[in-house]
Design an enzyme around this catalytic site. Structure first.
Site, PDB file in Angstrom:
ATOM      1  CG  HIS A 121      -1.693   1.328   1.484  1.00  0.00           C
ATOM      2  ND1 HIS A 121      -1.409   2.124   2.489  1.00  0.00           N
ATOM      3  CD2 HIS A 121      -2.646   1.964   0.614  1.00  0.00           C
ATOM      4  CE1 HIS A 121      -2.163   3.275   2.472  1.00  0.00           C
ATOM      5  NE2 HIS A 121      -3.015   3.080   1.391  1.00  0.00           N
ATOM      6  CB  SER A 122       0.756   4.216   0.262  1.00  0.00           C
ATOM      7  OG  SER A 122       1.102   5.753   0.281  1.00  0.00           O
ATOM      8  CG  MET A 123       7.269   4.206   1.126  1.00  0.00           C
ATOM      9  SD  MET A 123       7.947   4.412   2.481  1.00  0.00           S
ATOM     10  CE  MET A 123       7.680   2.846   3.688  1.00  0.00           C
ATOM     11  N   GLY A 125       3.918  -0.038  -1.761  1.00  0.00           N
ATOM     12  CA  GLY A 125       3.874  -0.387  -3.205  1.00  0.00           C
ATOM     13  C   GLY A 125       5.237  -0.116  -3.946  1.00  0.00           C
ATOM     14  CG  LEU A 145      -3.554  -2.546  -2.072  1.00  0.00           C
ATOM     15  CD1 LEU A 145      -3.909  -2.789  -0.656  1.00  0.00           C
ATOM     16  CD2 LEU A 145      -4.831  -2.830  -3.011  1.00  0.00           C
TER      17      LEU A 145
END
Length: 325
Positions: A121-123, A125, A145
């Site tokens: 998720h986010s970082m 990712g 995500l």
């Protein structure tokens, strides 16, 4: 239920949570910047976990390791160094994105996984994308995500130089101050977290706070290392990012929230360096990478996990990752 894990590293340990039968096909989940492993607490119970039979039972029944991997999943959600319950890096260290990739490699080595699924998720990712690029043979599927897997170089050279200078100057400033972490009441700590994360609900914030702060006689103290705020990122050109994604295409699922940080209106508002990458993914790679938009915010997987759980479950259980959802 989950179990707590600790993996020794030269500066302490990396903490993690494990869900499901350990003989199942492994899925490693990576949280975002300043978050922790609890970010997946509401999502993982909705994902395929399968039966808890041992691998020996499957072999006795004549099943192959492939059939086992399709029916069982073993989820490990780790805290990056300096986050959650993981140790802070040694004094004088800067948190580079590649250091987080190394955290992943250490955990995978400790678990003795040869191939697994990555979800970030986010970082997380961006860390997952970099790991997948460096170790493509180890990752069978990649789930992003609210992330496109890589970060773009700023077009302005001066902006790039200033960002690197700020990392160094902030580190030296923090070392000079040597401030004692501030203690907060539970209500104030949650309020501060929500004010800094407008995409979080109160419930989601409370879940992150459970692992993100420690109770002391003076009150709650945030666990995260102050130095993670000035992490040094790995950035690339649009052309490089597309080439990287092409290396792992047909095994990638990208989920973007309509009111998240990668939504068109959010990009137009302040993340203009992301826009070219999203456009490139949607044009050059749309036939090979599954990019799905869902209702929700940047923390949709935590706030409303049922919105994404079905999409992720289908991707995880499809016998061929190339199958369209």
């Amino acid at each position: 239920m989950f179990s707590e894990l600790k993996f020794p590293v030269p500066w302490g340990h990396v903490a993690a949570k494990a869900w499901g039968p350990s003989e199942g096909h492994p899925v490693l989940c990576l949280h975002g910047w300043l978050d922790n492993a609890n970010t997946f607490d509401k999502l993982i119970p909705l994902l395929p976990r399968g039966r808890s039979f041992s691998s020996g039972w499957f072999l006795l029944q004549g099943c192959t390791s492939d059939s086992l991997s399709l029916s069982d999943r073993y989820y490990v959600t780790m805290d990056f160094s300096g986050h959650g319950l993981s140790s802070h890096r040694p004094a004088g260290s800067i948190y580079h994105l590649l250091d987080y990739v190394t955290d992943v490699r250490r955990v995978v080595a400790a678990l003795q996984w040869r191939q697994f699924t990555l979800m970030g998720h986010s970082m997380g990712g961006s860390v997952a994308g970099m790991f997948c690029l460096l170790y493509p043979e180890m990752v069978d599927r990649l789930i992003l995500l609210e992330s496109l897997g890589f970060l773009l170089d700023p077009e302005d050279t001066e902006e790039w130089l200033e960002s690197k200078r700020m990392v160094i100057d902030t580190l030296l400033s923090l070392e000079a101050k040597q401030q004692t972490p501030k203690a907060w009441s539970r209500e104030a700590a949650l309020q501060r977290l929500l004010e800094a994360n407008s995409h979080l609900t109160a419930e989601g914030g409370a879940i992150l706070l459970q692992r993100g702060a420690t109770e002391t006689p003076a009150g709650l103290v945030y666990n995260r290392d102050m130095r993670v705020r000035m992490q040094s990122r790995e950035t690339f050109t649009v052309e490089q990012c597309v080439k990287f994604l092409q290396k792992i295409q047909d095994r990638v699922l990208i989920i973007i929230a309509r009111d998240g940080l990668l939504a068109p209106h959010a990009i137009d508002r302040g993340s203009e360096f992301v826009k070219p990458l999203r456009e490139a993914v949607e044009s050059a790679l749309k036939e090979h990478i599954q990019l799905i938009e869902v209702p929700g915010s940047h923390f949709v997987h935590l706030n409303e996990p049922e919105v994404v759980s079905g999409i992720i479950s289908n991707f995880l259980t499809a016998q061929n990752a190339r199958s369209r959802l």
